[in-house]
Design an enzyme around this catalytic site. Structure first.
Site, short mmCIF file in Angstrom:
data_model
loop_
_atom_site.label_atom_id
_atom_site.label_comp_id
_atom_site.label_asym_id
_atom_site.label_seq_id
_atom_site.Cartn_x
_atom_site.Cartn_y
_atom_site.Cartn_z
N TRP A 23 0.82 -1.22 0.00
CA TRP A 23 0.00 0.00 0.00
C TRP A 23 0.85 1.27 0.00
CZ3 TRP A 23 -0.23 -3.84 3.76
CH2 TRP A 23 0.55 -3.63 4.89
N ARG A 24 2.16 1.14 -0.01
CA ARG A 24 3.04 2.28 0.15
C ARG A 24 3.68 2.68 -1.18
NH1 ARG A 24 7.77 2.07 4.65
NH2 ARG A 24 6.02 2.57 6.02
N GLU A 45 -4.53 1.28 6.79
CA GLU A 45 -4.50 1.81 8.15
C GLU A 45 -5.59 1.18 9.02
OE1 GLU A 45 -2.39 3.54 9.74
OE2 GLU A 45 -1.07 4.01 8.06
N GLN A 50 -4.36 -2.64 15.63
CA GLN A 50 -4.25 -3.80 16.52
C GLN A 50 -3.79 -5.06 15.79
OE1 GLN A 50 -4.82 -3.34 19.81
NE2 GLN A 50 -5.34 -1.22 19.42
N THR A 51 -3.17 -4.91 14.61
CA THR A 51 -2.79 -6.07 13.80
C THR A 51 -1.41 -5.81 13.20
OG1 THR A 51 -5.15 -6.27 13.21
CG2 THR A 51 -3.61 -7.65 12.01
N GLY A 89 -9.84 -10.16 13.10
CA GLY A 89 -10.24 -9.73 14.43
C GLY A 89 -10.79 -8.32 14.49
N TYR A 90 -11.26 -7.94 15.69
CA TYR A 90 -11.82 -6.59 15.90
C TYR A 90 -12.84 -6.28 14.80
CZ TYR A 90 -7.81 -6.38 19.01
OH TYR A 90 -6.89 -6.66 19.99
N TYR A 128 -5.86 9.06 15.20
CA TYR A 128 -4.64 8.52 14.61
C TYR A 128 -4.83 8.22 13.13
CZ TYR A 128 -1.45 5.16 12.74
OH TYR A 128 -0.59 4.53 11.87
N ASP A 146 1.40 6.47 16.64
CA ASP A 146 0.99 5.12 17.00
C ASP A 146 1.93 4.60 18.07
OD1 ASP A 146 3.33 4.53 15.67
OD2 ASP A 146 2.44 3.07 14.29
#
Length: 364
Positions: A23-24, A45, A50-51, A89-90, A128, A146
């Site tokens: 992605w960069r 992002e 959390q990953t 997750g999340y 963030y 972060d």
């Protein structure tokens, strides 16, 4: 204090050592005029919250292959997106991902706003993430903080106040260093520094571009920073999960409510999860056999232990809740990790039962 020597030093380091990520846009490509795709920056992002980077790469590739633009994602079915997200997750992030994509299409014509303030108004985007998108995608001088950045700032300025108390101070220090020139590359440089050099354990101070001005290195406190207040012990919640297999091979599943843990995801019918033994809450009467092993999973705020019960169900079974998914349509990969652990145990239980060796440890 903007465009201080520290900023120039780390940008020079980043130009040589930037990590390669799907992605960069690399520093060389940026100099050649290539601009980051705001959709890719936003998607990465959100996934990275959390990953780890290693865990996100495959998901990012699959998402962008299936939904190349924010408009494509906005038009996707909820169940498809939740299934692709399974395992990351999340899961509230996945629900907000869809809400955000649809808001960008409906309110902004499919183009992300370019300021941190407007980005922060979008579903699922906090301070963030808004700052990260504004800086990386649009080169706005937003302050991106972060966990990596907090650690770098705590060591650079020898901040001994423990986290989370020190968050405000560390953010102010990070803001003072954020340059007007190349703020997007700078944000990624500090994150890369924290991930590869200024690591939590055994920081490689000898090759750090900020070793000269680093106050913690001079004081010998770098390995001990940032300090953190002690965490409270996580409570343990318990519950029951019912895995029913119909005579034609279909599985009894239910979609969890949109709100709450694993919201909107497929799962096995079961009881509430609580710190005291809950009611069993069977989805239908059957010869439920409890397995001898629990499914265990850890969430952010608690440990979960599920007793797993399995049963063969008749073709005319009518459960009180849930629905049957035909065998050929069921994909264990669509389940969140906690529910996959339940299925792995249940599958072994059914295999033992088919072989006539299942241990009868109790009935539902």
């Amino acid at each position: 204090m903007r465009d201080m020597p520290q900023s120039k030093d780390i940008l020079a380091w980043y130009d040589r050592h930037a990590r390669d990520m799907p992605w960069r846009v690399s520093p060389a490509d940026r100099r050649a005029g290539k601009r980051p795709d705001p959709y890719a920056v936003w998607l990465s992002e959100v996934m990275l919250q959390q990953t780890t980077v290693a865990a996100v790469r495959g998901y990012f590739h699959r998402f962008t292959l299936r939904w190349p633009t924010v408009s494509d994602l906005a038009a996707a079915e909820d169940t498809q997106v939740m299934a692709e997200w399974a395992g990351l997750g999340y899961y509230a992030r996945a629900r907000n991902l869809l809400k955000c994509a649809r808001t960008v299409v409906a309110d902004y014509g499919g183009r992300f706003p370019d300021s941190a303030d407007k980005l922060a108004d979008l579903p699922g985007i906090g301070p963030y993430t808004a700052a990260a998108i504004a800086a990386i995608a649009f080169d706005r001088p937003a302050t991106v903080v972060d966990g990596n950045v907090e650690r770098v700032m705590a060591r650079l300025f020898d901040v001994v106040t423990p986290l989370p108390t020190a968050k405000r101070e560390l953010t102010q220090l990070a803001e003072a260093l954020t340059p007007q020139d190349r703020p997007g590359d700078y944000a990624q440089a500090v994150m890369d520094l924290g991930a590869t050099i200024c690591t939590p354990r055994n920081p490689a101070c000898g090759i750090c571009p900020w070793r000269a001005p680093c106050q913690a290195r001079a004081a010998g406190t770098a390995p001990d920073l940032p300090r953190k207040l002690p965490k409270k012990a996580k409570p343990v919640r318990v519950g029951y999960a019912y895995v029913g297999r119909r005579a034609d091979g279909a599985w009894l599943l239910e979609r969890r409510p949109d709100s709450g843990l694993l919201g909107g995801m497929l799962g096995w019918p079961g009881s509430e999860w609580s710190e005291v033994q809950p009611d069993r809450n069977q989805p239908l009467p059957a010869d439920w056999q409890m397995l001898g092993e629990e499914a265990r999973h850890t969430f952010t705020h608690f440990h979960l232990r599920l007793k797993v019960l399995i049963a063969e169900l008749p073709i005319d079974a009518k459960p009180d809740r849930g629905h049957f998914v035909p065998r050929h349509e069921f994909r264990p990969a669509d389940l969140p990790t906690a529910m996959r652990k339940v299925f792995d145990l249940a599958r072994s239980g059914f295999a033992a039962e088919d072989a006539g060796t299942v241990e009868d440890t109790g009935h539902g």
